[in-house]
Motif scaffolding. Structure first.
Motif, short mmCIF file in Angstrom:
data_model
loop_
_atom_site.label_atom_id
_atom_site.label_comp_id
_atom_site.label_asym_id
_atom_site.label_seq_id
_atom_site.Cartn_x
_atom_site.Cartn_y
_atom_site.Cartn_z
N MET A 62 0.79 -1.21 0.00
CA MET A 62 0.00 0.00 0.00
C MET A 62 0.83 1.28 0.00
SD MET A 62 -3.35 -0.63 -0.03
CE MET A 62 -2.81 -1.56 -1.48
N TYR A 63 1.98 1.26 0.67
CA TYR A 63 2.70 2.51 0.89
C TYR A 63 3.44 3.06 -0.32
CZ TYR A 63 1.74 2.43 5.91
OH TYR A 63 1.14 2.46 7.13
N PRO A 64 3.84 2.24 -1.31
CA PRO A 64 4.52 2.84 -2.46
C PRO A 64 3.71 3.93 -3.15
CG PRO A 64 4.94 0.50 -2.45
CD PRO A 64 3.94 0.75 -1.35
N GLN A 65 2.39 3.78 -3.24
CA GLN A 65 1.59 4.82 -3.89
C GLN A 65 1.57 6.10 -3.07
OE1 GLN A 65 -2.79 4.14 -3.95
NE2 GLN A 65 -2.30 2.23 -2.86
N VAL A 66 1.63 5.97 -1.74
CA VAL A 66 1.71 7.16 -0.89
C VAL A 66 3.03 7.88 -1.13
CG1 VAL A 66 1.54 8.04 1.46
CG2 VAL A 66 0.28 5.98 0.83
N ALA A 67 4.11 7.10 -1.23
CA ALA A 67 5.43 7.67 -1.46
C ALA A 67 5.51 8.38 -2.81
CB ALA A 67 6.49 6.58 -1.37
N ARG A 68 4.81 7.88 -3.82
CA ARG A 68 4.86 8.47 -5.16
C ARG A 68 3.85 9.59 -5.35
NH1 ARG A 68 4.79 3.01 -6.88
NH2 ARG A 68 2.60 3.30 -7.42
N SER A 69 2.92 9.75 -4.44
CA SER A 69 1.76 10.61 -4.68
C SER A 69 2.09 12.09 -4.81
CB SER A 69 0.74 10.43 -3.55
OG SER A 69 1.23 10.98 -2.33
N GLU A 110 13.67 -3.16 3.88
CA GLU A 110 12.35 -2.75 3.43
C GLU A 110 12.10 -1.27 3.71
OE1 GLU A 110 9.78 -6.87 3.95
OE2 GLU A 110 10.26 -5.70 5.74
N GLN A 111 12.51 -0.82 4.89
CA GLN A 111 12.37 0.60 5.21
C GLN A 111 13.18 1.46 4.24
OE1 GLN A 111 12.93 1.39 9.54
NE2 GLN A 111 12.89 -0.84 9.74
N SER A 112 14.40 1.02 3.94
CA SER A 112 15.27 1.78 3.05
C SER A 112 14.70 1.86 1.64
CB SER A 112 16.66 1.15 3.01
OG SER A 112 17.26 1.16 4.28
N GLU A 113 14.15 0.75 1.15
CA GLU A 113 13.56 0.75 -0.19
C GLU A 113 12.41 1.74 -0.28
OE1 GLU A 113 14.42 -1.47 -3.24
OE2 GLU A 113 16.06 -0.68 -2.02
N LEU A 114 11.57 1.78 0.76
CA LEU A 114 10.44 2.70 0.75
C LEU A 114 10.92 4.15 0.84
CD1 LEU A 114 7.40 3.13 0.75
CD2 LEU A 114 7.40 2.76 3.23
N ALA A 115 11.90 4.40 1.70
CA ALA A 115 12.43 5.77 1.83
C ALA A 115 13.10 6.22 0.54
CB ALA A 115 13.40 5.83 3.00
N ARG A 116 13.82 5.31 -0.13
CA ARG A 116 14.45 5.67 -1.40
C ARG A 116 13.40 6.02 -2.44
NH1 ARG A 116 18.98 2.23 0.02
NH2 ARG A 116 17.79 0.34 -0.35
N PRO A 151 6.66 -6.77 -2.48
CA PRO A 151 6.61 -6.61 -3.94
C PRO A 151 7.67 -5.63 -4.43
CG PRO A 151 4.91 -5.27 -2.92
CD PRO A 151 5.62 -5.97 -1.80
N ALA A 152 8.86 -6.12 -4.69
CA ALA A 152 9.97 -5.23 -5.06
C ALA A 152 9.64 -4.40 -6.30
CB ALA A 152 11.23 -6.07 -5.31
N TRP A 153 8.82 -4.92 -7.19
CA TRP A 153 8.50 -4.20 -8.43
C TRP A 153 7.72 -2.91 -8.16
CZ3 TRP A 153 3.21 -3.87 -9.56
CH2 TRP A 153 2.37 -4.74 -8.85
N LEU A 154 7.01 -2.85 -7.04
CA LEU A 154 6.27 -1.62 -6.71
C LEU A 154 7.20 -0.50 -6.26
CD1 LEU A 154 3.07 -2.86 -4.84
CD2 LEU A 154 3.19 -1.72 -7.06
N TYR A 155 8.45 -0.83 -5.97
CA TYR A 155 9.40 0.16 -5.49
C TYR A 155 10.34 0.64 -6.60
CZ TYR A 155 7.71 -1.22 -0.92
OH TYR A 155 6.90 -1.45 0.16
#
Length: 368
Positions: A62-69, A110-116, A151-155
């Motif tokens: 869910m969070y990748p879309q928030v990060a990209r928004s 996982e945290q680092s991937e989301l922050a990046r 889901p690495a592809w979402l990042y």
């Protein structure tokens, strides 16, 4: 006798197979179209394109879309030990519009991937990073994932292929829930900014039960230490994940306010003074302090014996504090950033302090 299958006439089984394959193909195309239209993981989210409702129970989806928004110019990254920090409280304390992207039991990777991902799409005014002991484990670079799907592809940058890649039973169910949400028949699992109160309602707090959880955790920890093969991690052992923290702080714009936080776990989970565990914690904090100071971050340590961590009734279990404590953490972070001094009441220590940089807060679109 007349043949039941004249020459040139396809057998019944062949017609059945062709019909079955045709129906399956049409059903598959319909599923792909439905999922693409409802966009359950927010592949189309971005500045000017609102993200969808957060319906899946796995925050990693869910969070990748928030990060990209592009809707949030400030963010929190960590595990469940920071999930209760309310973005509204943080916004009042520091300004800006916060997202809380802390994930349950998230590994440093996982945290680092989301922050990046977030930093590729945003120039934030404020970043908050929570540091749990997993950041200082010697094998953190090898133990990158948990049993939860990641889901690495979402990042990664979104491609047309991702519209097909996301088609599975999970995404179909999430899309259906999203449709019900849009019809007013279901509620989102998480707020649009990622926030959710995952602990029980405060009115149900049972101090005796909480103490039982604390004592049970202490007993388990003591039993593990008593095992014949128990070997504590040496203080000088490598901490490879801290290289990721250093890189993230370096990636943030120079004008970004950067806060690195050791969350307040119950004192029973902290190393006993003089023990190998305490020496390892001290080494971890020293290295994080060096990184923070070198990257212009304020490092605040709540993971100490304090009025917060020694009071059993502040906790549901050894790791998870109650809502009023979350508000105290936000207030403490604001005071620590402003003054650079330790808390007069002993709730936290300031290990490194970066003076405020001038930031220009831009007007962000309202999320829907």
């Amino acid at each position: 006798m007349t043949s039941a299958n004249p020459a040139g006439s396809p057998p019944e089984w062949r017609r059945f197979v062709l019909l079955f394959l045709s129906v399956m193909a049409l059903a598959g195309l319909a599923c792909i179209g439905l999922i693409a239209a409802l966009d359950p993981y927010g592949l189309r989210a971005g500045p000017g394109r609102a993200q969808g409702p957060l319906m899946d129970g796995n925050q990693r989806f869910m969070y990748p879309q928030v990060a990209r928004s592009g809707a949030y110019d400030a963010a929190v990254f960590g595990t469940s030990t920071l999930r209760l920090l309310d973005p509204a409280d943080l916004g009042r304390a520091f300004g800006g519009r916060f997202a809380n992207l802390s994930m349950n039991a998230a590994t440093p990777y996982e945290q680092s991937e989301l922050a990046r991902l977030y930093l590729r799409h945003e120039r934030p005014t404020t970043l908050v990073f929570g540091i749990d002991p997993t950041w200082c484990e010697p094998d953190a670079d090898e133990r990158r994932l948990t049993f939860r799907a990641f889901p690495a592809w979402l990042y990664q940058p979104v491609t047309l292929w991702d519209a097909v890649r996301q088609v599975n039973w999970q995404s179909l169910g999430t899309a259906a829930e999203g449709a019900l949400y849009r019809l007013g028949l279901a509620r989102a699992r998480l707020a649009a900014n990622g926030y959710a109160v995952f602990t029980p309602p405060e009115g149900l707090y049972d101090a005796a039960r909480a103490r039982a959880h604390l004592r049970a955790a202490q007993a388990i920890h003591a039993a593990a230490e008593a095992e014949p093969g128990y070997r504590p991690t040496p203080a000088a052992a490598p901490m490879p994940a801290l290289g990721w923290l250093d890189a993230l702080l370096a990636q943030a714009p120079s004008e970004t306010r950067k806060l690195v936080v050791f969350p307040p776990v119950h004192v029973s989970q902290q190393g006993v003074p003089g023990s190998p565990e305490a020496a390892r914690e001290a080494a971890c904090k020293a290295q994080v302090t060096r990184i923070g100071a070198g990257r212009g971050a304020t490092v605040v340590d709540f993971r100490i014996p304090s009025p917060i961590t020694t009071q059993d009734t502040n906790y549901w279990d050894p790791l998870h504090y109650r809502l009023p404590v979350a508000a105290r953490i936000v207030a403490g972070l604001k005071a620590a950033q402003a003054s650079g001094r330790d808390d007069p009441e002993g709730a936290y220590r300031v290990l490194a302090h970066a003076p405020e940089a001038r930031t220009e807060t831009r007007r962000l679109p309202e999320s829907r």
